[in-house]
Design a protein around this motif. Structure first.
Motif, PDB file in Angstrom:
ATOM      1  N   GLU A  96      36.389 -21.766 -17.954  1.00 10.45           N
ATOM      2  CA  GLU A  96      36.605 -21.530 -19.591  1.00 10.45           C
ATOM      3  C   GLU A  96      36.041 -22.734 -20.342  1.00 10.45           C
ATOM      4  OE1 GLU A  96      36.631 -19.925 -23.101  1.00 10.45           O
ATOM      5  OE2 GLU A  96      37.578 -18.857 -21.500  1.00 10.45           O
ATOM      6  N   PRO A  97      34.909 -22.705 -20.941  1.00  5.26           N
ATOM      7  CA  PRO A  97      34.032 -21.298 -20.873  1.00  5.26           C
ATOM      8  C   PRO A  97      33.156 -21.434 -19.637  1.00  5.26           C
ATOM      9  CG  PRO A  97      32.918 -23.265 -21.887  1.00  5.26           C
ATOM     10  CD  PRO A  97      34.185 -23.579 -21.714  1.00  5.26           C
ATOM     11  N   PRO A  98      32.767 -20.086 -19.212  1.00 10.09           N
ATOM     12  CA  PRO A  98      32.051 -19.885 -18.069  1.00 10.09           C
ATOM     13  C   PRO A  98      30.484 -20.533 -17.931  1.00 10.09           C
ATOM     14  CG  PRO A  98      32.043 -17.889 -19.290  1.00 10.09           C
ATOM     15  CD  PRO A  98      32.878 -18.711 -19.949  1.00 10.09           C
ATOM     16  N   PRO A 110      23.315 -24.889 -13.128  1.00  9.50           N
ATOM     17  CA  PRO A 110      24.300 -24.404 -12.232  1.00  9.50           C
ATOM     18  C   PRO A 110      25.081 -25.261 -11.422  1.00  9.50           C
ATOM     19  CG  PRO A 110      21.996 -24.023 -11.206  1.00  9.50           C
ATOM     20  CD  PRO A 110      21.846 -24.838 -12.226  1.00  9.50           C
ATOM     21  N   LEU A 111      26.350 -25.124 -11.474  1.00  7.09           N
ATOM     22  CA  LEU A 111      27.131 -25.916 -10.788  1.00  7.09           C
ATOM     23  C   LEU A 111      28.376 -25.086 -10.258  1.00  7.09           C
ATOM     24  CD1 LEU A 111      27.604 -28.908 -12.939  1.00  7.09           C
ATOM     25  CD2 LEU A 111      26.321 -28.840 -10.688  1.00  7.09           C
ATOM     26  N   ARG A 114      31.496 -20.606  -9.169  1.00 12.98           N
ATOM     27  CA  ARG A 114      30.140 -20.995 -10.237  1.00 12.98           C
ATOM     28  C   ARG A 114      30.554 -21.254 -11.579  1.00 12.98           C
ATOM     29  NH1 ARG A 114      27.109 -17.127  -9.917  1.00 12.98           N
ATOM     30  NH2 ARG A 114      25.001 -18.309 -10.680  1.00 12.98           N
ATOM     31  N   PHE A 115      29.908 -21.917 -12.354  1.00 12.97           N
ATOM     32  CA  PHE A 115      29.866 -22.144 -13.828  1.00 12.97           C
ATOM     33  C   PHE A 115      28.444 -22.697 -14.091  1.00 12.97           C
ATOM     34  CE2 PHE A 115      31.491 -25.996 -11.936  1.00 12.97           C
ATOM     35  CZ  PHE A 115      31.105 -27.120 -13.138  1.00 12.97           C
ATOM     36  N   ALA A 116      28.210 -22.848 -15.304  1.00 20.35           N
ATOM     37  CA  ALA A 116      26.815 -23.332 -15.709  1.00 20.35           C
ATOM     38  C   ALA A 116      27.035 -24.269 -17.026  1.00 20.35           C
ATOM     39  CB  ALA A 116      25.871 -22.210 -16.089  1.00 20.35           C
ATOM     40  N   ILE A 117      26.218 -25.298 -17.199  1.00 18.83           N
ATOM     41  CA  ILE A 117      25.998 -26.088 -18.234  1.00 18.83           C
ATOM     42  C   ILE A 117      24.715 -25.776 -18.983  1.00 18.83           C
ATOM     43  CG2 ILE A 117      26.004 -28.444 -19.393  1.00 18.83           C
ATOM     44  CD1 ILE A 117      28.498 -27.868 -17.637  1.00 18.83           C
ATOM     45  N   VAL A 118      24.891 -25.312 -20.327  1.00 17.21           N
ATOM     46  CA  VAL A 118      23.729 -24.693 -21.034  1.00 17.21           C
ATOM     47  C   VAL A 118      23.382 -25.487 -22.109  1.00 17.21           C
ATOM     48  CG1 VAL A 118      24.028 -22.596 -19.882  1.00 17.21           C
ATOM     49  CG2 VAL A 118      24.834 -23.011 -22.254  1.00 17.21           C
ATOM     50  N   ARG A 129      35.585  -8.864 -13.378  1.00 19.12           N
ATOM     51  CA  ARG A 129      34.414  -9.766 -13.473  1.00 19.12           C
ATOM     52  C   ARG A 129      33.087  -9.029 -14.138  1.00 19.12           C
ATOM     53  NH1 ARG A 129      36.948  -9.902  -8.621  1.00 19.12           N
ATOM     54  NH2 ARG A 129      37.389 -12.015  -7.610  1.00 19.12           N
ATOM     55  N   ASP A 130      32.249 -10.051 -14.592  1.00 19.70           N
ATOM     56  CA  ASP A 130      31.228  -9.368 -15.243  1.00 19.70           C
ATOM     57  C   ASP A 130      29.778  -9.723 -14.715  1.00 19.70           C
ATOM     58  OD1 ASP A 130      30.357 -12.211 -15.650  1.00 19.70           O
ATOM     59  OD2 ASP A 130      30.848 -12.392 -17.694  1.00 19.70           O
ATOM     60  N   GLY A 131      29.886  -9.756 -13.516  1.00 22.70           N
ATOM     61  CA  GLY A 131      28.848 -10.029 -12.507  1.00 22.70           C
ATOM     62  C   GLY A 131      27.776 -10.905 -12.839  1.00 22.70           C
ATOM     63  N   HIS A 132      28.377 -12.079 -13.528  1.00 28.79           N
ATOM     64  CA  HIS A 132      27.595 -13.499 -14.003  1.00 28.79           C
ATOM     65  C   HIS A 132      28.506 -14.395 -13.639  1.00 28.79           C
ATOM     66  CE1 HIS A 132      25.260 -16.125 -15.839  1.00 28.79           C
ATOM     67  NE2 HIS A 132      25.519 -16.112 -16.912  1.00 28.79           N
ATOM     68  N   LEU A 133      29.230 -14.884 -14.676  1.00 28.75           N
ATOM     69  CA  LEU A 133      30.205 -16.103 -14.259  1.00 28.75           C
ATOM     70  C   LEU A 133      31.549 -15.663 -14.993  1.00 28.75           C
ATOM     71  CD1 LEU A 133      27.639 -18.882 -15.330  1.00 28.75           C
ATOM     72  CD2 LEU A 133      28.179 -18.151 -13.192  1.00 28.75           C
ATOM     73  N   GLY A 134      31.639 -14.701 -15.728  1.00 28.54           N
ATOM     74  CA  GLY A 134      32.845 -14.626 -16.350  1.00 28.54           C
ATOM     75  C   GLY A 134      33.726 -13.786 -15.708  1.00 28.54           C
ATOM     76  N   MET A 135      35.220 -14.063 -15.792  1.00 23.55           N
ATOM     77  CA  MET A 135      36.340 -13.251 -15.231  1.00 23.55           C
ATOM     78  C   MET A 135      37.589 -13.475 -16.033  1.00 23.55           C
ATOM     79  SD  MET A 135      38.035 -14.522 -11.634  1.00 23.55           S
ATOM     80  CE  MET A 135      36.435 -14.509 -10.708  1.00 23.55           C
TER      81      MET A 135
END
Length: 324
Positions: A38-40, A165-166, A185-189, A308-314
């Protein structure tokens, strides 16, 4: 090995080899069934809070047990970012993410519940700033060992338009013994429109809805009408709320042609119980419903739905169901 295959196939076909694989939906021992960021997708410099759903056959949330410890870590390095961007095969970079290594960031649970930990945004800022700094790569590109100018340019595109991606690593210890390990997995954007987690779940037992979208705990589904009471040995339809269009998002990816394209999320539903049986372990729209055959023995049983949203969210919730 090839000589053994016909023998193995014969044993399987004749029933001489009795292999009883556990059903994924059936919780029979300690398991990590959910890891949420949080956040993904966190914006540059933003903290990320991770939460785990660790359960066992009793239905207990193990993270809250006094003899259970959760240890979180993230490898934050140039090498980890290059690998996560899909460019690691061409890089000579190495990281130091062994225990006590310079690139391993241990997450703190200070000020958070026992099932959570925080990655400070500042822990990632310095590494990304180093990546973005012009070097000897020519044309203002960073100089990264093992990456040619084209790959370096692709990496900058991924960082600026897609995200860094991390992955976080979770180790679960019970009485000092490692019992489970999980990754998320999560990401910094740097984008202005990062994606979010799905809302807390809402679903129905034979048309009677339970929801975690009220003012209470967002991980506990409670009945919207009366209590959920089911007959022992009955087949009960489970159906998620058909509101996916309201929360499914799009997100950019770097494709094999070296271009950024938009992908669409898709809703996946994972079902877990400690007793009885599920017709499907995972469902996906448009056939996102399943059926639970309740236990023959009366009692109160936990059921978990992980979305799950098929990306990074849950997201997820637990509901305790009375079987009579």
């Amino acid at each position: 090995m090839r000589r053994l295959l016909p023998v193995l196939c014969l044993l399987l076909s004749t029933g001489c080899l009795d292999i009883d694989f556990d059903s994924p939906h059936l919780i029979q021992y300690e398991r990590i069934i959910g890891l949420r960021a949080e956040p993904p997708e966190a914006q540059f410099g933003e903290d990320v809070v991770f939460t785990a759903l660790v359960v066992d056959e009793t239905g207990a949330n193990l993270a809250m047990e006094p003899d259970v410890e959760l240890r979180w870590s993230v490898c934050v390095s140039l090498a980890a970012i290059v690998r996560g961007a899909g460019l690691g095969a061409g890089s000579d970079l190495e990281d130091d993410c062994r225990e006590g290594g310079d690139d391993l960031v241990r997450l703190s649970a200070e000020g958070l519940p026992p099932d959570s930990a925080r990655l400070p945004g500042a822990a990632v800022v310095a590494v990304i700033a180093e990546l973005m700094a012009p070097g000897g790569g020519g044309g203002g590109l960073p100089s990264i060992p093992g990456l040619d100018p084209g790959s370096a340019r692709s990496l900058l595109t991924v960082i600026a338009e897609v995200g860094v991606p991390l992955s976080v690593r979770l180790e679960v210890y019970r009485q000092g013994e490692l019992i489970q390990t999980g990754f998320k997995r999560f990401a910094i954007v740097m984008r202005e429109d990062p994606t979010t987690n799905p809302p807390p779940p809402r679903f129905a037992f034979d048309g009677a809805f339970v929801s975690a979208r009220g003012e209470g705990d967002p991980t506990r589904c409670v009945p919207e009408a009366g209590p959920i009471v089911l007959d022992a040995g009955a087949e009960v339809a489970l159906d998620p709320d058909d509101d996916e269009e309201a929360w499914l998002e799009t997100y950019p990816v770097f494709n094999f042609d070296g271009e950024v394209q938009e992908n669409e999320e898709s809703a996946y539903y994972s079902w877990f119980v400690t007793a009885g049986s599920m017709a499907d372990d995972i469902t996906q729209r448009p056939d996102d419903d399943t059926a639970w055959t309740t236990p023959e023995e009366p009692g109160t049983y936990p059921l978990w739905l992980v979305v799950r949203d098929g990306h990074l969210g849950m997201s997820w919730c637990q509901v305790d169901v009375e079987v009579r």
